[in-house]
Write a protein that holds these residues in place. Structure first.
Motif, mmCIF file in Angstrom:
data_model
loop_
_atom_site.group_PDB
_atom_site.id
_atom_site.type_symbol
_atom_site.label_atom_id
_atom_site.label_comp_id
_atom_site.label_asym_id
_atom_site.label_seq_id
_atom_site.Cartn_x
_atom_site.Cartn_y
_atom_site.Cartn_z
ATOM 1 N N MET A 94 0.832 -1.190 0.000
ATOM 2 C CA MET A 94 0.000 0.000 0.000
ATOM 3 C C MET A 94 0.876 1.254 0.000
ATOM 4 N N LYS A 95 0.757 2.073 -1.013
ATOM 5 C CA LYS A 95 1.502 3.329 -1.070
ATOM 6 C C LYS A 95 0.857 4.347 -0.127
ATOM 7 N N ILE A 96 1.692 5.065 0.632
ATOM 8 C CA ILE A 96 1.210 6.109 1.542
ATOM 9 C C ILE A 96 1.740 7.452 1.042
ATOM 10 N N VAL A 97 0.863 8.432 0.937
ATOM 11 C CA VAL A 97 1.264 9.779 0.531
ATOM 12 C C VAL A 97 0.872 10.763 1.624
ATOM 13 N N LEU A 98 1.866 11.464 2.139
ATOM 14 C CA LEU A 98 1.629 12.550 3.099
ATOM 15 C C LEU A 98 1.799 13.860 2.347
ATOM 16 N N ASP A 155 -8.250 8.948 0.057
ATOM 17 C CA ASP A 155 -8.011 9.996 1.044
ATOM 18 C C ASP A 155 -8.548 9.508 2.389
ATOM 19 N N VAL A 156 -7.637 9.244 3.340
ATOM 20 C CA VAL A 156 -8.044 8.706 4.639
ATOM 21 C C VAL A 156 -7.875 9.744 5.746
ATOM 22 N N THR A 157 -7.708 11.001 5.366
ATOM 23 C CA THR A 157 -7.428 12.052 6.350
ATOM 24 C C THR A 157 -8.465 12.080 7.469
ATOM 25 N N GLY A 160 -3.247 19.615 5.719
ATOM 26 C CA GLY A 160 -2.661 18.607 4.849
ATOM 27 C C GLY A 160 -3.561 17.397 4.668
ATOM 28 N N LYS A 161 -3.073 16.442 3.868
ATOM 29 C CA LYS A 161 -3.840 15.258 3.509
ATOM 30 C C LYS A 161 -2.997 13.989 3.682
ATOM 31 N N ILE A 162 -3.702 12.860 3.916
ATOM 32 C CA ILE A 162 -3.076 11.540 3.999
ATOM 33 C C ILE A 162 -3.810 10.623 3.033
ATOM 34 N N PHE A 163 -3.033 9.955 2.172
ATOM 35 C CA PHE A 163 -3.619 9.034 1.197
ATOM 36 C C PHE A 163 -3.040 7.641 1.388
#
Length: 423
Positions: A1-5, A73-75, A65-68
Motif C-alpha cells: 500500500m503506497k502512503i502519501v503525506l 483519502d483517509v485524512t 494537509g492530507k493523507i492518502f
C-alpha cells in the motif's frame, strides 16, 4: 500500500501561562512511501516522528494537509477503518489474557462480512504466531514472557488482521542490546515476508540504518533529509544530519577555507575547489582518518582503545568542538604510543564542510592532481622552540628563497684561487 503525506501539519494549542504559544509538532511534511517498503522516521525526542505516526494511524487529526492510502483519502477516516496495525513501545498487552487471546482480540471486533468463527480466529492467530516464532507460547500470559517475547506477541497481534500498513512506534526501546539486535532482524524478516508497507519510528540511528529501505531524518517537526541509509550517511544535507548519524559521532572542528585549501586550526588539510575563502565548520567521520608520519593534521595522542577488528585512537585537537577526537583505524595499524603526537591524513570522501551560521552543507571538489599537503614545524636555531607550522609547498619556497639569498651573498673567487683549483 503506497502512503502519501501531502503538506501534513499538526499544531497543538497553548497550554497554560508557561506555554503561551502554539507548538507545531509536524510542519508541512510531504513524503511518498512506496508500496512494500520499510521506512524509518528518525530523530531526537520531540522531533515529531511519533506524532507523524499517530497522524498516519488516525489517532490524531492533522491541523492541515492530507493523507492518502493508495488512491484513497483517509485524512478524516476513523483509525479502525484505515486497516493499520500499530505496535507500541510498551507492548500494550492485556495481562489477564493468554498469548492466543491477545493475538485474537482484534479479530473479535470484526463485524459484518469480515466476522470470523472461533476456529478461523484461532487459525489466523496460529499463523501470526508462527510468523514471529512464538507458536509454542500460546497458552502463556504476558507476565510469563521475556521482553522480546512480549514484543513478538504485540507484533503478531498487529499482523493478525493482515493490515494494509504496519506502524511501529519505538518497538525496541525497552529491550536490552542483544534482544534489540535480534528483534530488529526479526522485524525486517517479517516485513519482507509479508510485503506490508511499514513505518518504523526510532531515535536509534543504528536500528534505522540497519533495517530500513529509506530513512526520514526529522528535527523540530521539519524534515531534514530523506534517502537510503548509506546515502544519507555518506552525503548529509546539513550539520545536524551529519552529527545525528554515526557511531562514534562525527568529529567537528572549527576551520576555514583559504586560497583553495581546507584548514583545521592552522593546519592545511587538503586542496579543494568550489568554496570561497571563509570561516566554516569542518566535520570528519571517525573512519576518515589515516595514521601517517608527517600527515597534515596533528593531534595530541591520549590513548588507544582496542575494539577487536579496529583500533580507536583517542586524541585532542584545539580546533575540535568536543573534548576528544575519535578516529577508527584498522587493527593492524601501528601507532607509537610513546609519542605525544599522532599525525593523520584525511580521506576526501569522509570530510564535510558546513556553513558556520546555517549548518548547510557546502559541496566542494578536489583540485585535479591535488594532494593533501604535509605540514612541517620551523624551529628556532637558538632555543629549539617551534615558531610556526608550514606546508611542504611553503617550505620549498622558503628553502628556495634562502638559496637565492645565499647565492647573492656568496663572495667572488679570486683568479689565483681558480688557478689553484685547476691545479
Amino acid at each position: 500500500m503506497k502512503i502519501v503525506l501531502q503538506d501534513l501539519t499538526k499544531t497543538f494549542p497553548a497550554r497554560g501561562k508557561k506555554n503561551a504559544g502554539e507548538v507545531t509538532a509536524v510542519d508541512h511534511f510531504t513524503f511518498e512511501i512506496p508500496d512494500g517498503e520499510l521506512i524509518g522516521l528518525l530523530g531526537p525526542s520531540g522531533c515529531g516522528k511519533s506524532t507523524t505516526l499517530n497522524l498516519i494511524s488516525g489517532l490524531l487529526k492533522p491541523t492541515g494537509g492530507k493523507i492518502f492510502f493508495g488512491g484513497d483519502d483517509v485524512t478524516d477516516l476513523a483509525p479502525e477503518n484505515r486497516g493499520v496495525g500499530l505496535v507500541f513501545q510498551n507492548y500494550a498487552l492485556y495481562p489477564h489474557l493468554t498469548v492466543k487471546k491477545n493475538i485474537t482480540f482484534p479479530l473479535e471486533n470484526l463485524k459484518g462480512d469480515q466476522k470470523l468463527t472461533k476456529a478461523q480466529m484461532e487459525e489466523k492467530a496460529l499463523e501470526a504466531a508462527k510468523l514471529v516464532q512464538i507458536e509454542n507460547l500460546m497458552d502463556r500470559k504476558p507476565g510469563e514472557l521475556s521482553g522480546g517475547q512480549q514484543q513478538r506477541v504485540a507484533i503478531a497481534r498487529a499482523l493478525v488482521k493482515m493490515p494494509r500498513v504496519l506502524l511501529l512506534d519505538e518497538p525496541l526501546s525497552n529491550l536490552d542490546a542483544r534482544l534489540r539486535l535480534q528483534t530488529r532482524e526479526e522485524i525486517r524478516r517479517i516485513q519482507r515476508q509479508t510485503g506490508i508497507t511499514t513505518v518504523f519510528v526510532t531515535h536509534d540511528q543504528d536500528e534505522a540504518m540497519s533495517i530500513c529501505d529509506r530513512i526520514v531524518v526529522m528535527r523540530d517537526g521539519h524534515v531534514q533529509q530523506i534517502g537510503r541509509p548509506q546515502e544519507v550517511y555518506d552525503d548529509p544535507a546539513n550539520l545536524f544530519v551529519a552529527k545525528f548519524l554515526g557511531t562514534p559521532p562525527i568529529n567537528v572542528f572549527q576551520g576555514k577555507v583559504s586560497h583553495s585549501r581546507i584548514y583545521i586550526g592552522d593546519e592545511a588539510i587538503m586542496e579543494i575547489e568550489g568554496v570561497d575563502d571563509q570561516d566554516l565548520t569542518v566535520a570528519v567521520r571517525p573512519e576518515g582518518f589515516v595514521v601517517q608520519d608527517n600527515g597534515p593534521l596533528t593531534c595530541r595522542l591520549d590513548r588507544l582503545e582496542v575494539m577487536g577488528r579496529d583500533l580507536s585512537v583517542i586524541s585532542e585537537n584545539p580546533a575540535c568542538e568536543a573534548a576528544k577526537v575519535r578516529s577508527i583505524i584498522p587493527a593492524e595499524t601501528v601507532v607509537d604510543t610513546r609519542q605525544q603526537e599522532v599525525h593523520f591524513t584525511i580521506k576526501p570522501n569522509k570530510i564535510f564542510l558546513f556553513n558556520k551560521e546555517s549548518g548547510k552543507r557546502l559541496p566542494f571538489t578536489l583540485v585535479a592532481g591535488g594532494r593533501q599537503p604535509q605540514m612541517f614545524s620551523i624551529k628556532d636555531d637558538v632555543d629549539g622552540s617551534t615558531k610556526t607550522a608550514v606546508s611542504d609547498e611553503e617550505l620549498r619556497e622558503m628553502v628556495a628563497a634562502s638559496l637565492r639569498v645565499g647565492e647573492t651573498a656568496k663572495p667572488a673567487r679570486s683568479a689565483g684561487k681558480k688557478e689553484d683549483d685547476n691545479a
